[in-house]
Enzyme design. Structure first.
Site, PDB file in Angstrom:
ATOM      1  N   SER A 468      -5.696  -2.787  10.521  1.00 26.97           N
ATOM      2  CA  SER A 468      -6.734  -1.859  10.952  1.00 26.97           C
ATOM      3  C   SER A 468      -6.615  -1.513  12.435  1.00 26.97           C
ATOM      4  O   SER A 468      -5.681  -0.829  12.840  1.00 26.97           O
ATOM      5  CB  SER A 468      -8.108  -2.455  10.621  1.00 26.97           C
ATOM      6  N   ASP A 479       4.245   5.352  18.985  1.00 23.82           N
ATOM      7  CA  ASP A 479       4.391   6.805  18.957  1.00 23.82           C
ATOM      8  C   ASP A 479       4.559   7.397  20.352  1.00 23.82           C
ATOM      9  O   ASP A 479       5.298   8.370  20.547  1.00 23.82           O
ATOM     10  CB  ASP A 479       3.178   7.445  18.268  1.00 23.82           C
ATOM     11  N   LYS A 493      -3.456  -1.350   6.398  1.00 25.90           N
ATOM     12  CA  LYS A 493      -4.820  -0.850   6.169  1.00 25.90           C
ATOM     13  C   LYS A 493      -5.037   0.379   7.044  1.00 25.90           C
ATOM     14  O   LYS A 493      -5.110   0.273   8.267  1.00 25.90           O
ATOM     15  CB  LYS A 493      -5.850  -1.920   6.500  1.00 25.90           C
TER      16      LYS A 493
END
Length: 733
Positions: A468, A479, A493
């Site tokens: 999460s 990224d 998740k």
């Protein structure tokens, strides 16, 4: 995870009975739902059906999913019910949804009552066969995991399963060196305690079990929390509570002090010690003393907690006293306790790279915490994980750390806002994730702070337990190309949960109805992908993955699918692209030469093979041979570790960590605490290697910078006039 409130108008409830099933429940207790609980169930269904990300109607199909989830919650290993019980309860399969809507929970509670009856019968049977002893010369085997097995066809088949279960418990203790008499006493007490626990199950717990079966039948991360469970959730998120500052556990039927919180009322008073047993609680001087001997731990804790600056009186049986020994009473004033064990912590690791030693700051984050209640009160100094980490980063800057490693292993998430804030400490302003709600609307969540708190090398250590909010942070760092993600694939998740206070919906001031933790959105990486099912794949992988999907999101049969959307607008750094291949190569070389990693790979292979086999011998000769082989392996490993201890460092006392056959509440408290400390102090080779990767990153980026500067052509020197000389800097004329 966000925490906010939803205000809605509810439809009128439906009326009508629901069918029960035809098995007379004669168990130790008969629980029945209260009218309030039936109303709460309906209220919760209204909220879920309107605002859940994957809202499903409470029809016959949904009822079947709830039925299956409820059975899994009650008897997931198929050790209590027989097929006849399942057949009898099957009348509920298509009508559980109607039971919720009609506010008639007689059927679900009848199922729960049958469970308590069957569980009590099983523990009674386990106690009854102890006196007869067991023959360990036979070639019987025991199946430890039965989730995918068929329901026992008869009581005789169930008795056989339990005989093998008890026989395995006995053999484990026997192999650990316990006498037959001691084993019989231990197991008799174990099953008696379990049976008593069944008798003490409350209506609230039965209701929560059923409601969680309902919410989890929709998706794995939606839950119902009663008032007490909601309080525990808030404590976990805020890292604070009001109490005396003592952690407790059950030992020999007593609620026993396990540890004292530094600075708490209990420690400051000097009146309470580890091992003391609390047998009575009174709410202030002169108030009646309530005996809590034989109470469940959570019930005792609730009695000890209270409002700040109020007095609680404890009746104590000292740690060194016999059960009929002299007691003493102590008075303590409750205070707000900060639970620092769950807070961000920093350490500094020295990493030697040839002739260079670099200092890598490690920040460990057990959870993404935030004190929502204090924030909603307007307290500007509410507890925040991001604030705590920012402070630690400042300290690491002052200490001239060469790099920072964020340890997110087994961090299951928490506040979404904290995940965004933490990312901003390393990336500054910019998008962190994208959210898509049930209507398909996409919102980009961005960090708006002025600038990054740390601009040096960064590593993020993750494992299969990182989920999460941990995945949001790790994915954003990856990224942006801001740091290196290290370890193993994360949990997978990719959903966002919001908490809805049901009391606030009906404008009740007193907490009575509980809360819903409900999936309301799916999150996506800024590159458009999602962590759902697939998790975050590390840039530098460790050989620690079990190679199966039974530890992550993919293990749930009702998990949301993996999808992709358009990427957000963000500017990624490319400086790590050329560095990562070298980091992978260097780490792989170290790992290949490290005996600790080889041991981990061997243990994983052995575990996976045993799990696949799902069969344990109950023959003493076979098991003793297996134990001796395990002991030899562990002793040899310990010898290697002692031989590699740095000069001047005392070697640890050899430990083999062999199975002692005991449950946590059966072990001597001092021995258990010492074992826990030894494990905590043991060398963490995964953390050491991750720090080495960050050190490599720092070195390679420095080389990259030097090479880039060297590649910049120097400006040509202007031609000098004839007869003119350039004097050294600082020279006079």
């Amino acid at each position: 995870m966000k925490k906010h409130l939803l205000w809605i108008a509810l439809a009128a409830t439906l009326a009508g009975p629901t069918a029960s099933f035809a098995i007379a429940v004669t168990g130790p207790i008969r629980l029945a739902p209260s009218p309030q609980q039936s109303g709460v169930a309906h209220l919760a269904s209204e909220v879920v059906s309107r605002f859940h990300y994957k809202a499903l109607p409470l029809d016959a199909a949904m009822s079947g999913k709830i039925f299956n989830q409820y059975l899994k919650s009650l008897d997931g290993e198929k050790m209590y019910f027989v097929q006849a019980d399942i057949d009898a309860m099957s009348s509920q399969r298509t009508i559980l949804g109607a039971a919720i809507l009609r506010e008639n929970l007689a059927g679900p509670f009848a199922m729960f009552n049958l469970y308590t009856q069957r569980a009590s019968e099983r523990f009674a049977y386990a106690r009854s066969i102890i006196k007869g002893g067991f023959d360990f010369s036979t070639q019987e085997t025991f199946q430890p995991e039965r989730e995918n097995a068929a329901w026992p066809a008869s009581k005789a088949e169930l008795n056989t399963l339990w005989r093998k279960h008890v026989k395995n418990d006995w053999l484990r203790l026997k192999l650990a060196g316990e006498s037959d008499q001691r084993i019989a006493e231990t197991l008799t007490k174990r099953y008696e305690t379990a049976q008593n626990d069944v008798k003490r199950v409350t209506t609230t717990e039965a209701f929560e079990t059923f409601m969680n079966a309902y919410t989890m039948a929709i998706d794995p991360h939606s839950n119902y929390m009663g008032p007490r469970s909601a309080q525990e959730f808030d404590i976990a998120m805020s890292l604070s509570l009001v109490g005396i500052g003592a952690t407790m556990s059950q030992k020999d039927g007593y609620n026993t002090v396990r540890d004292l919180v530094p600075g708490g009322p209990a420690m400051r008073s000097g009146k309470l010690e580890v091992g003391d047993r609390i047998v009575g609680v009174a709410q202030g001087t002169g108030s009646p003393m309530v005996s809590v001997q034989g109470w469940r731990l959570n019930d005792t804790i609730q009695l000890i907690r209270g409002s700040a600056d109020t007095t609680v009186v404890l009746d104590i049986l000292p740690a060194d006293a016999a059960s009929d020994g002299a007691r003493r009473q102590i008075s303590l004033v409750r205070k707000k306790i900060e639970l620092e064990d769950g807070a961000a912590k920093k350490t500094m690791l020295s990493v030697v790279d040839g002739k260079v030693t670099r200092q890598i700051g490690v920040i460990s984050l057990p959870t993404f915490y935030r004190d929502f209640e204090a924030q909603q009160r307007g307290d500007q100094n509410y507890r925040s994980m991001t604030r705590d980490v920012a402070k630690l980063l400042g300290e690491l800057k002052t200490a001239k750390a060469d790099g920072v490693l964020i340890d997110l292993r087994n961090n299951g998430g928490g506040s979404l806002a904290e995940a965004i804030g933490l990312t901003g400490l390393f990336t500054g302003k910019g998008p962190v994730l994208q959210q898509r709600d049930a209507k398909g609307q996409i919102v980009v969540d961005s960090e708006t702070s002025a600038g990054a708190a740390w601009d040096g090398p960064v590593g993020v250590l993750i494992n299969r337990g990182s989920a999460s909010a941990s995945e949001i942070f790790a994915a954003a760092i990856q990224d942006y190309g801001r740091g290196v993600v290290i370890g193993e694939r994360s949990f997978g998740k990719g959903t966002v949960q919001s908490t809805i206070n049901l009391d606030d919906l009906l404008k009740r001031s007193k907490p009575m109805l509980g809360e819903l933790k409900m999936t309301t959105a799916q999150f996506f990486r800024i590159n458009g992908s999602t962590t759902q099912l697939r998790g975050v794949n590390p840039d530098v992988s460790f050989p620690t993955d079990f190679g199966t999907d039974d530890r992550g999101e993919a293990a749930f049969d009702n998990a949301l699918p993996w999808v992709q959307i358009k990427p957000a607008s963000y500017a990624a750094s490319g400086q790590l692209k050329s560095v990562i291949p070298m980091l992978v190569t260097r780490s792989g070389t170290r790992i290949k030469a490290d005996t600790g990693f080889r041991n981990i790979e061997e243990d994983i292979a052995r575990f996976v093979a045993q799990k696949k086999k799902n069969d344990i011998s109950l023959n003493e000769t076979v098991r003793r041979k297996e134990r001796e082989e395990q002991k030899a392996r562990l002793t040899a490993r310990q010898a290697v570790n002692i031989g590699s201890v740095s000069p001047g460092v005392a070697p640890a006392k050899p430990r083999t960590w062999l199975d002692d056959g005991l449950q946590a509440d059966e072990r001597d408290l001092a021995v258990e605490l010492a074992a826990g400390k030894a494990k905590k102090d043991a060398k963490d080779i995964l953390l050491q290697e991750a720090a080495h990767v960050v050190s490599d990153q720092a070195g390679l980026l420095d080389e990259q910078k030097v090479n880039a500067e060297a590649a910049v052509p120097k400006k040509p020197m202007a031609a000098k006039p004839a007869g003119h000389e350039t004097l050294p800097a600082g020279s006079g004329t």
